[in-house]
Design a protein around this motif. Sequence first.
Motif, mmCIF file in Angstrom:
data_model
loop_
_atom_site.group_PDB
_atom_site.id
_atom_site.type_symbol
_atom_site.label_atom_id
_atom_site.label_comp_id
_atom_site.label_asym_id
_atom_site.label_seq_id
_atom_site.Cartn_x
_atom_site.Cartn_y
_atom_site.Cartn_z
ATOM 1 N N TYR A 45 0.815 -1.082 0.097
ATOM 2 C CA TYR A 45 0.042 0.041 -0.090
ATOM 3 C C TYR A 45 0.961 1.264 -0.012
ATOM 4 N N LEU A 89 -5.346 2.577 4.061
ATOM 5 C CA LEU A 89 -5.435 1.230 3.995
ATOM 6 C C LEU A 89 -4.086 0.535 4.431
ATOM 7 N N SER A 123 -4.332 -1.706 7.533
ATOM 8 C CA SER A 123 -3.998 -3.176 7.203
ATOM 9 C C SER A 123 -2.844 -3.606 8.213
ATOM 10 N N SER A 145 -9.205 -4.032 -0.020
ATOM 11 C CA SER A 145 -8.561 -2.919 -0.967
ATOM 12 C C SER A 145 -9.444 -3.036 -2.126
ATOM 13 N N ALA A 186 -12.353 -0.864 -1.556
ATOM 14 C CA ALA A 186 -11.964 0.465 -1.538
ATOM 15 C C ALA A 186 -11.815 1.258 -2.703
ATOM 16 N N GLN A 200 -14.915 -6.218 6.672
ATOM 17 C CA GLN A 200 -13.972 -5.827 5.668
ATOM 18 C C GLN A 200 -14.449 -5.446 4.522
ATOM 19 N N GLY A 222 -14.223 -1.281 3.578
ATOM 20 C CA GLY A 222 -13.371 -0.908 2.486
ATOM 21 C C GLY A 222 -14.225 0.146 1.443
#
Length: 201
Positions: free
Chosen positions: A83, A120, A124, A131, A134, A182, A186
């Motif tokens: 990331y 992120l 994370s 992701s 996201a 999750q 995201g």
Amino acid sequence: MEKFLARSISIAFHPLLLPTLGLLLLFQTDLYITFLSGTLKQVVIISTLVSTGVIPALFVLSGRIFKSNSDSWEKVPVQTLTYLISGVSYFAGYYLVSKLPVAGFFNAIFLSGTLVLVALALISLRWNISSHMAALGALFGIVLAIMLRLGQHDMGLIVVILLAGGFTGYARLVMGKNNPAQVYAGYILGFSILFLIFNFV
């Protein structure tokens, strides 16, 4: 068959491909920057593909190779590093595009993407936030913000993006890569950052 379909969807809407796909989609609409010449569009698309796709992908591949060949990499948070490296790549894309005569809109995209990636990376460290979602949330956020600012609406585009998000969220759950919390987190994260930046800045 279900897992094969889920994997195919997950690849098609991979975060490394989505910024480029999103720009290609926007260039096909009348929502924004349709006055750009074909050459400028090509420069923007290539810069986006290199900085948000190719460079992060090379890092991911090299990270996997080093991790498989070195025990010392077992304790390294590769996802978090990915990331962060992607964020640096986005910033490089911002620098490249800033040289163009119509840089403002694209600069905002790259800087917003950098913020999403930093968020992120931090999350994370403790939690496996999605992701994929996201990235799709960010795409929906920017398109919705542009529509509201311009007073234009393209329901077909909205439906396509929402369906992409729904199918991708389903794919991540089927593959066991993320749980529902999750997936939703995201999407909300990406949407919130891009929508707020493009709607109010």
